[in-house]
Design a protein around this motif. Structure first.
Motif, PDB file in Angstrom:
ATOM      1  N   TYR A 152       0.834  -1.201   0.000  1.00 35.01           N
ATOM      2  CA  TYR A 152       0.000   0.000   0.000  1.00 35.01           C
ATOM      3  C   TYR A 152       0.871   1.253   0.000  1.00 35.01           C
ATOM      4  N   VAL A 153       0.229   2.342  -0.410  1.00 33.03           N
ATOM      5  CA  VAL A 153       0.871   3.656  -0.400  1.00 33.03           C
ATOM      6  C   VAL A 153       0.215   4.469   0.716  1.00 33.03           C
ATOM      7  N   PHE A 154       1.038   5.034   1.586  1.00 33.24           N
ATOM      8  CA  PHE A 154       0.550   5.803   2.727  1.00 33.24           C
ATOM      9  C   PHE A 154       0.692   7.288   2.414  1.00 33.24           C
ATOM     10  N   ILE A 178       1.879  13.753 -13.782  1.00 34.20           N
ATOM     11  CA  ILE A 178       0.978  13.482 -12.661  1.00 34.20           C
ATOM     12  C   ILE A 178       0.640  11.996 -12.674  1.00 34.20           C
ATOM     13  N   LEU A 179       0.835  11.334 -11.537  1.00 40.50           N
ATOM     14  CA  LEU A 179       0.542   9.910 -11.388  1.00 40.50           C
ATOM     15  C   LEU A 179      -0.848   9.769 -10.770  1.00 40.50           C
ATOM     16  N   TYR A 180      -1.718   9.035 -11.465  1.00 40.54           N
ATOM     17  CA  TYR A 180      -3.097   8.845 -10.996  1.00 40.54           C
ATOM     18  C   TYR A 180      -3.289   7.398 -10.554  1.00 40.54           C
ATOM     19  N   LEU A 181      -3.733   7.213  -9.325  1.00 39.22           N
ATOM     20  CA  LEU A 181      -4.094   5.896  -8.816  1.00 39.22           C
ATOM     21  C   LEU A 181      -5.622   5.825  -8.814  1.00 39.22           C
ATOM     22  N   LYS A 191      -4.528   5.351   3.335  1.00 40.13           N
ATOM     23  CA  LYS A 191      -3.783   4.230   2.778  1.00 40.13           C
ATOM     24  C   LYS A 191      -4.457   3.794   1.481  1.00 40.13           C
ATOM     25  N   VAL A 192      -3.664   3.623   0.441  1.00 42.29           N
ATOM     26  CA  VAL A 192      -4.177   3.128  -0.833  1.00 42.29           C
ATOM     27  C   VAL A 192      -3.544   1.762  -1.084  1.00 42.29           C
ATOM     28  N   PHE A 193      -4.327   0.713  -0.926  1.00 39.06           N
ATOM     29  CA  PHE A 193      -3.814  -0.645  -1.106  1.00 39.06           C
ATOM     30  C   PHE A 193      -3.782  -1.011  -2.587  1.00 39.06           C
ATOM     31  N   THR A 196     -12.842   6.506  -7.110  1.00 37.53           N
ATOM     32  CA  THR A 196     -12.117   7.644  -6.542  1.00 37.53           C
ATOM     33  C   THR A 196     -10.672   7.582  -7.027  1.00 37.53           C
ATOM     34  N   THR A 197      -9.985   8.727  -6.983  1.00 36.05           N
ATOM     35  CA  THR A 197      -8.638   8.801  -7.541  1.00 36.05           C
ATOM     36  C   THR A 197      -7.695   9.537  -6.597  1.00 36.05           C
ATOM     37  N   PHE A 198      -6.524   8.971  -6.390  1.00 31.31           N
ATOM     38  CA  PHE A 198      -5.431   9.667  -5.734  1.00 31.31           C
ATOM     39  C   PHE A 198      -4.454  10.102  -6.812  1.00 31.31           C
ATOM     40  N   SER A 199      -4.022  11.346  -6.749  1.00 26.93           N
ATOM     41  CA  SER A 199      -3.072  11.830  -7.753  1.00 26.93           C
ATOM     42  C   SER A 199      -1.865  12.467  -7.074  1.00 26.93           C
ATOM     43  N   PHE A 200      -0.718  12.301  -7.702  1.00 23.42           N
ATOM     44  CA  PHE A 200       0.525  12.866  -7.187  1.00 23.42           C
ATOM     45  C   PHE A 200       1.221  13.635  -8.309  1.00 23.42           C
ATOM     46  N   LYS A 201       1.421  14.923  -8.090  1.00 23.03           N
ATOM     47  CA  LYS A 201       2.171  15.732  -9.037  1.00 23.03           C
ATOM     48  C   LYS A 201       3.649  15.560  -8.709  1.00 23.03           C
ATOM     49  N   ILE A 202       4.371  14.891  -9.583  1.00 22.69           N
ATOM     50  CA  ILE A 202       5.734  14.463  -9.282  1.00 22.69           C
ATOM     51  C   ILE A 202       6.648  15.631  -8.926  1.00 22.69           C
TER      52      ILE A 202
END
Length: 209
Positions: free
Chosen positions: A135-137, A160-163, A145-147, A169-175
């Protein structure tokens, strides 16, 4: 005293201060200077408990050593807007011209606390992303927590990384907003491969998987 007690204590303290200030508006128990002294004293304790909530040993023990500080622009914008709103309320109350102005120090106390906590969370790298086995915390204003088992697919575009989760639902991370973003991306590549997460063709090409 742990984080939960510190959080409960500071909230009860603030509620008590508001109640005393409101009742003083109606009954005039204290003069302005006496009430201001009480508010300053309680305010200092409130700021202390707010900082303790994040810095006590039990909280810090749960903060992973291997983490990537992550401060999206919205983190600063939201914090500044909150601080500005409280200061604006303080100004309005101060200019009210009646005993209602006795409430303005409470708004200043909250604004000051928000400022201190924002600086503390930045200095101590308490907003972060950490990658575990399955998982990603994510720690921002709240912790999530995203398992890997929850993820439907991965998208990657415009750095941008989209989970994308199975519940849509979506978690996104702007690198570029992540500390050591290139290293984080390499770790995520390995994590995705290891957990067999579905990756879109576009993401595969751009991530080099």
């Amino acid at each position: 005293m742990n984080s939960a007690f510190a959080s409960l204590g500071k909230n009860l303290l603030l509620i008590a201060l508001v109640i005393v200030s409101v009742f003083n508006f109606f009954y005039g128990w204290f003069s302005f200077h006496d009430l201001l002294s009480i508010q300053i004293l309680v305010g200092l304790v409130y700021v202390f408990l707010s900082c303790y909530e994040y810095l006590n040993a039990s909280y810090m023990a749960n903060v992973p050593m291997q983490r990537y500080a992550y401060y999206p622009y919205r983190f600063f914008v939201f914090s500044v807007l909150k601080i500005g709103a409280y200061l604006l309320c303080a100004g309005v109350l101060w200019r009210a011209g009646s005993r209602i102005q006795y409430l303005y120090p409470i708004c200043i106390i909250i604004a000051l606390t928000e400022l201190v906590i924002m600086a503390l969370r930045y200095k101590k790298r308490l907003c972060f992303v950490s990658v575990y086995a399955n998982y990603v915390f994510v720690s921002q204003t709240r912790q999530s927590k995203v398992f890997a088992s929850e993820i439907e697919r991965i998208e990657y575009r415009h750095h941008i990384l989209y989970l994308v989760k199975k519940n849509k639902t979506t978690f996104s991370f702007k690198i570029e907003e992540i500390e050591n973003g290139t290293q984080f991306l390499n770790v995520m590549r390995e994590w995705l491969y290891r957990n067999g997460v579905t990756i879109s063709n576009e993401a595969k090409e751009k991530l080099g998987i």
